[in-house]
Scaffold this motif. Sequence first.
Motif, mmCIF file in Angstrom:
data_model
loop_
_atom_site.group_PDB
_atom_site.id
_atom_site.type_symbol
_atom_site.label_atom_id
_atom_site.label_comp_id
_atom_site.label_asym_id
_atom_site.label_seq_id
_atom_site.Cartn_x
_atom_site.Cartn_y
_atom_site.Cartn_z
ATOM 1 N N ASN A 81 0.868 -1.180 0.000
ATOM 2 C CA ASN A 81 0.000 0.000 0.000
ATOM 3 C C ASN A 81 0.901 1.225 0.000
ATOM 4 O O ASN A 81 1.785 1.349 0.855
ATOM 5 C CB ASN A 81 -0.905 0.027 1.234
ATOM 6 N N TRP A 83 1.043 5.468 -0.085
ATOM 7 C CA TRP A 83 0.367 6.753 0.053
ATOM 8 C C TRP A 83 1.390 7.849 -0.202
ATOM 9 O O TRP A 83 2.518 7.784 0.292
ATOM 10 C CB TRP A 83 -0.207 6.921 1.458
ATOM 11 N N THR A 85 1.874 12.324 -0.866
ATOM 12 C CA THR A 85 1.261 13.647 -0.764
ATOM 13 C C THR A 85 1.560 14.520 -1.972
ATOM 14 O O THR A 85 1.045 15.628 -2.066
ATOM 15 C CB THR A 85 1.743 14.382 0.506
ATOM 16 N N GLN A 87 2.907 14.227 -6.432
ATOM 17 C CA GLN A 87 3.042 13.349 -7.592
ATOM 18 C C GLN A 87 4.294 12.492 -7.501
ATOM 19 O O GLN A 87 5.379 12.993 -7.224
ATOM 20 C CB GLN A 87 3.064 14.183 -8.877
ATOM 21 N N THR A 109 -1.836 -1.132 -3.975
ATOM 22 C CA THR A 109 -2.795 -0.037 -3.965
ATOM 23 C C THR A 109 -2.017 1.258 -3.775
ATOM 24 O O THR A 109 -1.076 1.305 -2.981
ATOM 25 C CB THR A 109 -3.812 -0.204 -2.809
ATOM 26 N N ILE A 110 -2.410 2.296 -4.524
ATOM 27 C CA ILE A 110 -1.753 3.604 -4.429
ATOM 28 C C ILE A 110 -2.812 4.661 -4.190
ATOM 29 O O ILE A 110 -3.871 4.654 -4.828
ATOM 30 C CB ILE A 110 -1.012 3.949 -5.735
ATOM 31 N N GLY A 111 -2.524 5.572 -3.271
ATOM 32 C CA GLY A 111 -3.440 6.677 -3.024
ATOM 33 C C GLY A 111 -2.676 7.971 -2.816
ATOM 34 O O GLY A 111 -1.615 7.991 -2.185
ATOM 35 N N TYR A 112 -3.216 9.028 -3.393
ATOM 36 C CA TYR A 112 -2.684 10.368 -3.146
ATOM 37 C C TYR A 112 -3.570 11.011 -2.086
ATOM 38 O O TYR A 112 -4.798 11.016 -2.216
ATOM 39 C CB TYR A 112 -2.686 11.209 -4.425
ATOM 40 N N ILE A 113 -2.930 11.519 -1.036
ATOM 41 C CA ILE A 113 -3.668 12.116 0.070
ATOM 42 C C ILE A 113 -3.080 13.484 0.392
ATOM 43 O O ILE A 113 -1.981 13.814 -0.058
ATOM 44 C CB ILE A 113 -3.648 11.194 1.305
ATOM 45 N N SER A 114 -3.789 14.255 1.186
ATOM 46 C CA SER A 114 -3.340 15.622 1.459
ATOM 47 C C SER A 114 -2.167 15.680 2.433
ATOM 48 O O SER A 114 -1.328 16.571 2.336
ATOM 49 C CB SER A 114 -4.492 16.478 1.969
#
Length: 132
Positions: A81, A83, A85, A87, A109-114
Amino acid sequence: MVYEKIIRKNPTTMPAPVGHYTHITKIPRNAELFVTSGQIGADYDGNLPEQMNSQVKNTFTNIKTVLESEGLCNENIIKVNIWATEQIDWDFLYDEWEKLFSNEYPAMTIGYISELGLPEIKIEIEIWAAKV
């Protein structure tokens, strides 16, 4: 059917992965599971570089170190996983990815978060592994 090793598959009945991962990973019954906390780009002294690619490089070093502490290697990784913040420079990340995985890609799984746990952390990677 009994599996004695971790099996990675991309079913032919669905689109191919868009990156360096596998759609499904089968873990044999009675495998020992390991889950890491999210690994960040701090160096051994706890310093966190400002540049994203430097954090990526350190993160992969930390992943290798934590896996080796339990006698694990890339073949044991079943899920990643990620994550971030900002690119991700995919060419750079995949260079580090290839050093770790070669062609044995786990599920991912990849997610961009603040933001992550500290404002200076730009990437965090959690690893799930199994020892057969």
